[in-house]
Write a protein that holds these residues in place. Structure first.
Motif, PDB file in Angstrom:
ATOM      1  N   ALA A 142       0.840  -1.210   0.000  1.00  0.00           N
ATOM      2  CA  ALA A 142       0.000   0.000   0.000  1.00  0.00           C
ATOM      3  C   ALA A 142       0.869   1.251   0.000  1.00  0.00           C
ATOM      4  O   ALA A 142       0.566   2.232  -0.680  1.00  0.00           O
ATOM      5  CB  ALA A 142      -0.924  -0.008   1.219  1.00  0.00           C
ATOM      6  N   LEU A 148      -2.786   5.580  -1.536  1.00  0.00           N
ATOM      7  CA  LEU A 148      -3.600   5.344  -0.340  1.00  0.00           C
ATOM      8  C   LEU A 148      -3.015   6.134   0.816  1.00  0.00           C
ATOM      9  O   LEU A 148      -1.793   6.250   0.936  1.00  0.00           O
ATOM     10  CB  LEU A 148      -3.615   3.839   0.003  1.00  0.00           C
ATOM     11  N   PRO A 213      -8.518   5.907   0.310  1.00  0.00           N
ATOM     12  CA  PRO A 213      -7.924   6.293  -0.972  1.00  0.00           C
ATOM     13  C   PRO A 213      -7.736   7.813  -1.036  1.00  0.00           C
ATOM     14  O   PRO A 213      -8.627   8.566  -0.632  1.00  0.00           O
ATOM     15  CB  PRO A 213      -8.958   5.813  -1.991  1.00  0.00           C
ATOM     16  N   PRO A 225     -11.778   2.630  -3.745  1.00  0.00           N
ATOM     17  CA  PRO A 225     -10.451   2.156  -4.161  1.00  0.00           C
ATOM     18  C   PRO A 225     -10.473   1.657  -5.599  1.00  0.00           C
ATOM     19  O   PRO A 225     -11.496   1.189  -6.085  1.00  0.00           O
ATOM     20  CB  PRO A 225     -10.178   1.005  -3.184  1.00  0.00           C
ATOM     21  N   GLU A 229      -5.533  -0.869  -6.234  1.00  0.00           N
ATOM     22  CA  GLU A 229      -5.438  -0.717  -4.769  1.00  0.00           C
ATOM     23  C   GLU A 229      -6.035  -1.950  -4.081  1.00  0.00           C
ATOM     24  O   GLU A 229      -5.510  -2.415  -3.066  1.00  0.00           O
ATOM     25  CB  GLU A 229      -6.152   0.566  -4.337  1.00  0.00           C
TER      26      GLU A 229
END
Ligand code: URA
Length: 332
Positions: A142, A148, A213, A225, A229
């Motif tokens: 991530a 994110l 997000p 997302p 993601e």
């Protein structure tokens, strides 16, 4: 330079480009770099140019976790090069797919990376969930994406619950309180649960993506997302489902449904009305509570309620006549 060094340099250059892109995405257009950093960037650029002019083509064997440089003639460049970073056991990502950032083509790759979860510590369910929470807190895939936000929002409710509900990702309110479904959509969800005779403490509520997000110059606005993601975060929710091992799952909205079931091109309306299967667990797909905030019509509320009735039946929950007739037109 050794084979390993070459591979790591490429990885770090990938990471750097990805990081710079994420800064730009977050509205930071400029950064200050010192002479040493400038020199390193210059070397990487020269390396990339010479690799390209050598006409090096690479083929990938992701299933083996390595890739082979087919055309390079130097011994160092032959054989498998493992383009992976294991960050203190907190998520292992195959960066091969990020190579597009170094190529002339700056479109994101559609290839799925190989992302695996490190071995989970702990003996009891609570200990294992805590270990998973820690892994999620530092989840490198991530971080690498850079799209994110950094605050991790895990889950809420009873880990021993029969029913697990999965939404898309935390929003403004959830990020602030670090708990899923605590904003307006959460209030709506609480109302649905109450109508079923349940409270949020009696079920387990989570999200398919554990980070909000990001959007440039973001304030209270949220976005769902992206498929990328979701892919990067999927190992966490998959493990979480395995640990909770609920008797049924409700996928709240198209994003959660598509992520769990891999039904990218099927509209939510076509996913409703039947049970799907996620690793042996029945999954019911329904509209996201925020959809009901936008669509107050009786017919839409009834659709969600029918999905809840199906879940209640599956779980052997008592259903009163009054509950059976919720949201039906009065003249029926
Ligand atoms: N929407 C979601 O999908 N999840 C949350 O936690 C909040 C809003």
């Amino acid at each position: 330079m050794t084979q390993q060094q070459t591979s790591m340099d490429t990885t770090f250059s990938d990471l750097t480009v990805q990081y710079l892109k994420s800064l730009k995405y977050r509205g930071i257009p400029n950064i200050v770099i010192d002479d040493e950093a400038r020199q390193i960037l210059r070397e990487w650029t020269l390396q990339m140019r010479s690799t390209r002019s050598n006409g090096s083509t690479r083929s990938k064997d992701i299933s083996q976790g390595h890739e082979k440089n087919l055309s390079s003639s130097t011994p160092a460049a032959q054989g498998p090069t493992v383009d992976r970073v294991a960050d203190q056991g907190q998520g292992i990502i195959d960066f091969t797919h990020l190579r597009h950032v170094l190529s002339a083509d700056s479109e994101p790759s559609t290839e799925n990376p190989v992302i695996s979860l490190p071995t989970l510590g702990g003996n009891t369910l609570e200990e294992k969930l805590n270990a998973l929470r820690t892994i999620a807190e530092h989840w490198q895939p991530a971080r690498v994406l850079g799209t994110l936000r950094p605050t991790m929002v895990f889950a809420t409710g009873d880990p021993h619950a029969s029913l697990m509900l999965i939404g898309e990702a935390p929003g403004y309110h959830e990020e602030r309180l670090r708990e899923p479904f605590v904003g307006p959509a959460g209030e709506k969800l609480d109302g649905i649960l109450k109508a079923m005779g349940l409270s949020r403490q009696q079920v387990y509520i989570s999200n398919i993506v554990k980070f909000r997000p990001s959007i440039p110059r973001q304030t209270t606005n949220n976005r769902p997302p992206t498929p990328q993601e979701i892919t990067y975060c999927l190992p966490i929710i998959t493990k979480e489902i395995e640990l909770i091992n609920p008797r049924a799952i409700i996928a709240l909205g198209a994003t959660a449904a598509k992520g769990l079931l891999g039904t990218a091109n099927t509209p939510l309306s076509a996913l409703r009305g039947k049970f799907h299967n996620f690793q042996g667990i029945p999954v019911r797909v329904t509209y996201h509570p925020s959809y009901l905030l936008r669509n107050e019509e009786l017919s839409e509320r009834r659709k969600v309620w029918e999905d809840m009735l199906a879940i209640m039946e599956l779980l052997g929950m008592p259903i009163s006549d009054k509950q059976r007739h919720f949201f039906l037109p009065r003249n029926r």
